[in-house]
Design a protein around this motif. Sequence first.
Motif, PDB file in Angstrom:
ATOM      1  N   HIS A  18       0.805  -1.655   0.002  1.00  0.00           N
ATOM      2  CA  HIS A  18      -0.446   0.316  -0.118  1.00  0.00           C
ATOM      3  C   HIS A  18       0.931   1.446   0.169  1.00  0.00           C
ATOM      4  N   LYS A  19      -0.027   2.398  -0.537  1.00  0.00           N
ATOM      5  CA  LYS A  19       0.951   3.628  -0.156  1.00  0.00           C
ATOM      6  C   LYS A  19       0.020   4.852   0.873  1.00  0.00           C
ATOM      7  N   SER A  20       1.249   4.757   1.750  1.00  0.00           N
ATOM      8  CA  SER A  20       0.968   5.858   3.121  1.00  0.00           C
ATOM      9  C   SER A  20      -0.218   6.490   2.670  1.00  0.00           C
ATOM     10  N   GLU A  21      -1.030   7.690   1.963  1.00  0.00           N
ATOM     11  CA  GLU A  21      -2.428   7.437   1.539  1.00  0.00           C
ATOM     12  C   GLU A  21      -3.599   6.521   1.291  1.00  0.00           C
ATOM     13  N   ASP A  22      -2.896   5.323   1.728  1.00  0.00           N
ATOM     14  CA  ASP A  22      -4.202   4.349   1.774  1.00  0.00           C
ATOM     15  C   ASP A  22      -4.686   4.361   2.778  1.00  0.00           C
ATOM     16  N   GLY A  23      -3.983   4.429   3.788  1.00  0.00           N
ATOM     17  CA  GLY A  23      -3.914   4.318   5.371  1.00  0.00           C
ATOM     18  C   GLY A  23      -4.361   2.711   5.678  1.00  0.00           C
ATOM     19  N   CYS A  24      -4.422   2.051   5.433  1.00  0.00           N
ATOM     20  CA  CYS A  24      -4.329   0.658   5.915  1.00  0.00           C
ATOM     21  C   CYS A  24      -3.266   0.272   7.130  1.00  0.00           C
ATOM     22  N   ALA A  25      -3.912  -0.286   7.371  1.00  0.00           N
ATOM     23  CA  ALA A  25      -3.292  -1.302   8.854  1.00  0.00           C
ATOM     24  C   ALA A  25      -2.409  -1.809   8.926  1.00  0.00           C
ATOM     25  N   CYS A  26      -1.996  -2.488   7.674  1.00  0.00           N
ATOM     26  CA  CYS A  26      -0.751  -2.844   7.634  1.00  0.00           C
ATOM     27  C   CYS A  26       0.823  -2.159   7.536  1.00  0.00           C
ATOM     28  N   ARG A  27       0.826  -0.813   7.247  1.00  0.00           N
ATOM     29  CA  ARG A  27       2.005  -0.435   6.793  1.00  0.00           C
ATOM     30  C   ARG A  27       2.333   0.075   7.710  1.00  0.00           C
ATOM     31  N   LYS A  28       3.861   0.189   8.120  1.00  0.00           N
ATOM     32  CA  LYS A  28       4.326   0.530   9.180  1.00  0.00           C
ATOM     33  C   LYS A  28       4.487   2.135   9.040  1.00  0.00           C
TER      34      LYS A  28
END
Length: 122
Positions: A18-28
């Motif tokens: 994901h990109k940081s702007e996606d707001g996913c729960a998996c991105r550090k």
Amino acid sequence: RLIESEGGPIDGSYLCFHKSEDGCACRKPRTGLLEEAIRRHGRPFNKGSIWMVGDGLIDIQAGHALGLKTAFLAAHKSEAVQILKDYHLQPTLWAEDLNHFAAILANKPARQAPRRISHAKL
């Protein structure tokens, strides 16, 4: 192969696309991907025995958020110290690179550590 030959099994590799702007729960620095990795192995873990190893602030933030041991890989430690201080973070240990970290875990001088270790970043 080098890590495993020294008795350090690698159970998997986990990546967030994901990109940081996606707001996913998996991105550090969020912990979703780390939690998934721990869950997938289906055996009880003491989080205090798991290492989050990285070369960036978000690696240490994610490890701290889950209560993991953290190793900050920083060949230029003096530059990184201030950044971590600004965020009130203290890694469990500092290592120059992944080889140095492996040598510390194996309780060997760095010159005896394998020369190359490949790794995937979370």
